[in-house]
Scaffold this motif. Structure first.
Motif, PDB file in Angstrom:
ATOM      1  N   PRO A  15      -0.786 -25.716  42.439  1.00  0.00           N
ATOM      2  CA  PRO A  15       0.215 -26.046  42.175  1.00  0.00           C
ATOM      3  C   PRO A  15       1.487 -26.161  43.158  1.00  0.00           C
ATOM      4  N   LEU A  16       1.543 -25.089  43.794  1.00  0.00           N
ATOM      5  CA  LEU A  16       2.545 -24.505  44.939  1.00  0.00           C
ATOM      6  C   LEU A  16       2.344 -25.673  45.944  1.00  0.00           C
ATOM      7  N   ALA A  17       0.836 -25.818  46.409  1.00  0.00           N
ATOM      8  CA  ALA A  17       0.660 -26.897  47.279  1.00  0.00           C
ATOM      9  C   ALA A  17       1.074 -28.282  47.116  1.00  0.00           C
ATOM     10  N   VAL A  18       1.063 -28.606  45.800  1.00  0.00           N
ATOM     11  CA  VAL A  18       1.437 -29.965  45.342  1.00  0.00           C
ATOM     12  C   VAL A  18       3.074 -30.167  45.315  1.00  0.00           C
ATOM     13  N   ILE A  19       3.530 -29.014  44.920  1.00  0.00           N
ATOM     14  CA  ILE A  19       5.224 -28.958  44.836  1.00  0.00           C
ATOM     15  C   ILE A  19       5.598 -28.938  46.214  1.00  0.00           C
ATOM     16  N   TYR A  20       4.945 -28.140  47.121  1.00  0.00           N
ATOM     17  CA  TYR A  20       5.363 -28.469  48.636  1.00  0.00           C
ATOM     18  C   TYR A  20       5.292 -29.895  49.059  1.00  0.00           C
ATOM     19  N   SER A  21       4.034 -30.438  48.771  1.00  0.00           N
ATOM     20  CA  SER A  21       3.601 -31.754  49.574  1.00  0.00           C
ATOM     21  C   SER A  21       4.339 -33.075  48.950  1.00  0.00           C
ATOM     22  N   LEU A  22       4.644 -33.117  47.553  1.00  0.00           N
ATOM     23  CA  LEU A  22       5.657 -34.225  47.170  1.00  0.00           C
ATOM     24  C   LEU A  22       6.611 -34.643  47.870  1.00  0.00           C
ATOM     25  N   PRO A  23       7.802 -33.892  48.067  1.00  0.00           N
ATOM     26  CA  PRO A  23       8.715 -34.416  48.922  1.00  0.00           C
ATOM     27  C   PRO A  23       8.539 -34.765  50.234  1.00  0.00           C
ATOM     28  N   LEU A  24       7.519 -34.327  50.959  1.00  0.00           N
ATOM     29  CA  LEU A  24       7.048 -34.767  52.133  1.00  0.00           C
ATOM     30  C   LEU A  24       6.614 -36.141  52.376  1.00  0.00           C
TER      31      LEU A  24
END
Length: 615
Positions: free
Chosen positions: A24-33
């Protein structure tokens, strides 16, 4: 900017795979990028205001303090979380060269931390992809065209692979990640160090993780049982088996890495690669020699081989030679613990009923095994010993325990052994895949002055050697690649490195000749390409542009191949009167260069060619 943003998404890839940060943390990080990448492709990147960036950076630092005290409390994890936050903020403020350089520095830290914590098979392509986008960014940053930067980046990947491979082959393998404070996820397959309860092995059978792979030098025989022994237990107390007091003997190798126990005729040779961290070395029955890159091993009194402390919790790769006998290569006489009789009424009654007045030990064993096979069934219920004997249903630990205790009542020394049985044969390669579900328990008995294997679990309930289904092609293709990586990359041993060095030393003259021929061939090719390019530049660049134009006209306008330049000029002017000036200029330059021996500027003739090439 696009290349940097792609790198920022790639930087997070290894962390969830190595359980360092959750998905989940990896997804939260990746979406804005990813959103910023899409905007950049459309030519409308988002830039935050300076005040917004300052506020976000302040909260990021506050979280860093909170994270270091209350949440992660490990400097490397805290640093990774802080870097991820700064990357997210900086991704929306890449305006100047200084901003991009700082962003690249943050990404370098993230990628390095991810690589340092991973030995997965995807590591090598991951590094190459990161290198590709990094090179593309550098090329485009200095003004190189996208097409040329792409070609150059591919060339860099090829050269990097070519140069780094020899270094990687001879680089020492480590047993832990390079970055302190980062660890692997704990292995799921665990046998307790000194104890075995009556349900431990059965609990392991629910797991499908790969424990080890075993490669045979001969074709694997169908229907044959391969028992892989790990360790034995001799002391029994109220449902718990434990090891007797350890007595070890130091084994020194006469030749480095080679430990020989017997001169008996060898039937087979196997190579084992284990991803599980054992103290005991898994062995086949009848083992006559072990090849492992060590100077010494420890041999326990029960025949187990133990690794030195410095080599425990490593990936194991070693070779065994063994005979077809189901006995140990070392046969120490039984201890008092292995002869001890327990005053368990049900056990005593069963021993009396099964053995009767039989005096021959071999017949006693046959009668006991026959009794279990006829009267008992396999079941996964976690019963205690008394329930098992009453209900006549249980799993392998219960069969092995009851068998060992009954044999002791019959004055036959015995002990319980754990390890693996069966496996999954790869459909087109000669090795078997052993999983947690292949865990098994059986019995060793002292008879005719040696320890031999017997298995009281009914044959149709034991783990089997199964044939992999070749229709699952992709599954076994990935399995083959994974095994190659584990065996030849992660498991590349010191002995194998020495073998390569010895081969190079013995054949150095021949190898130098090959290298010299290779460089001579490369030199000749480069000279040929240089001369060819020089000739084209001096004499024929004008002819090249004319031929391109003529071939297009022949193909699209269906005109004869032998058309003269003058006629081609007239046809083109009729078709495109608005381009008459460019056509006249192009053909004049061509005729002056080819027939008038006048020097023509390449850029000039190329300019007019571009003006008239679209017919």
């Amino acid at each position: 900017m696009y290349n940097l943003l792609v790198l920022s998404v790639l930087a997070i890839v290894p962390f969830p795979l190595t359980y360092l940060i959750p998905y989940p943390l990896a997804v939260i990080y990746s979406l804005p990028l990813i959103y910023q990448i899409l905007k950049t492709i459309k030519g409308k990147p988002i830039f935050l205001k300076e005040k917004t960036i300052e506020i976000l950076s302040f909260f990021c630092l506050l979280f860093f303090v909170f994270d270091s005290i209350f949440i992660s409390r490990r400097i490397i994890l805290v640093s990774i979380h802080l870097t991820m936050g700064l990357v997210l903020i900086k991704a929306f403020n890449l305006k100047t060269k200084r901003d991009k350089d700082l962003f690249l520095l943050l990404l370098f830290f993230l990628i390095s931390a991810g690589i340092a914590n991973s030995f997965h098979i995807t590591l090598f392509p991951y590094i190459l992809i990161c290198l590709f986008y990094f090179t593309k960014y550098l090329m485009e940053d200095v003004g190189v065209e996208k097409k040329k930067s792409f070609s150059f980046s591919l060339s860099i990947l090829f050269l990097s692979t070519l140069i780094s491979t020899p270094f990687f082959v001879f680089f020492p393998r480590t047993k832990a990640p390079y970055v302190p404070g980062i660890g692997f996820k704990e292995e799921t397959f665990v046998i307790r160090e000194n104890e075995l309860s009556l349900n431990d092995i059965e609990n392991l059978k629910t797991r499908n993780e790969i424990v080890m792979r075993v490669k045979f030098n001969k074709k694997i025989e169908r229907g044959k049982d391969f028992y892989i022994r790990l360790k034995s237990f001799s002391k029994y107390n109220n449902g718990i088996w434990s090891e007797q007091k350890p007595e070890y003997k130091l084994l020194m190798s006469e030749k480095f890495g080679i430990f020989e126990f017997s001169k008996k005729k060898v039937d087979n040779e196997v190579e084992l690669f284990s991803k599980v961290f054992f103290q005991n070395l898994p062995l086949f029955y009848g083992t006559t020699s072990i090849e492992i890159p060590l100077e010494f091993l420890n041999r326990a009194k029960d025949g187990s081989i133990l690794l030195p402390t410095s080599w425990q919790k490593r990936r194991l790769k070693y070779k065994l030679q063994f005979t077809s006998q189901a006995s140990l290569f070392q046969n120490n006489e039984p201890t008092k613990e292995e002869e001890k009789i327990f005053n368990i009424k049900k056990i005593k009654d069963l021993a009396k009923e099964i053995f009767e007045d039989e005096g021959d030990d071999l017949k006693k064993i046959e009668k006991l095994l026959s009794y279990f096979y006829k009267n008992y069934k396999y079941g996964i219920e976690n019963y205690n010993l008394e329930e098992f004997l009453e209900k006549k249903v249980g799993h392998c630990e219960l069969f092995a325990t009851a068998c060992a205790l009954i044999l002791r009542e019959g004055r036959i020394p015995s002990r319980v052994v754990v390890g693996w049985l069966g496996g999954e044969k790869h459909p087109w390669q000669n090795y078997i895949i052993i999983r947690g579900k292949n865990s098994h328990a059986w019995v060793e008995v002292w008879i005719q002055d040696k320890w031999i294997l017997i298995d009281p679990t009914p044959p149709d309930s034991r783990p089997l050697l199964t044939e992999g289904n070749i229709s699952d092609f992709l599954k076994y293709l990935f399995e083959s690649v994974s095994f190659f990586w584990d065996r030849n990359i992660l498991g590349f041993t010191y002995l194998e490195q020495m073998d390569i060095l010895n081969f190079l030393k013995e054949n150095s003259k021949f190898i130098f000749k090959i290298i010299n021929l290779f460089f001579l061939l490369i030199f000749i090719i480069l000279i040929f390409l240089f001369l060819r390019k020089l000739k084209i530049k001096r004499e024929k660049f004008y002819l090249r542009y004319y031929k391109k134009l003529r071939n297009k006209a022949i193909r699209k306008l269906k005109i004869p191949e032998g058309i003269t330049p003058e006629n081609l000029s007239f046809i083109l002017k009729d078709l495109k009167p608005e381009k008459q000036l460019y056509i006249d200029k192009f053909f004049k330059l061509y005729l002056d260069s080819s027939f008038g021996n006048k020097r023509t500027d390449k850029k000039e003739i190329k300019y007019y060619y571009k003006k008239i090439r679209i017919l």
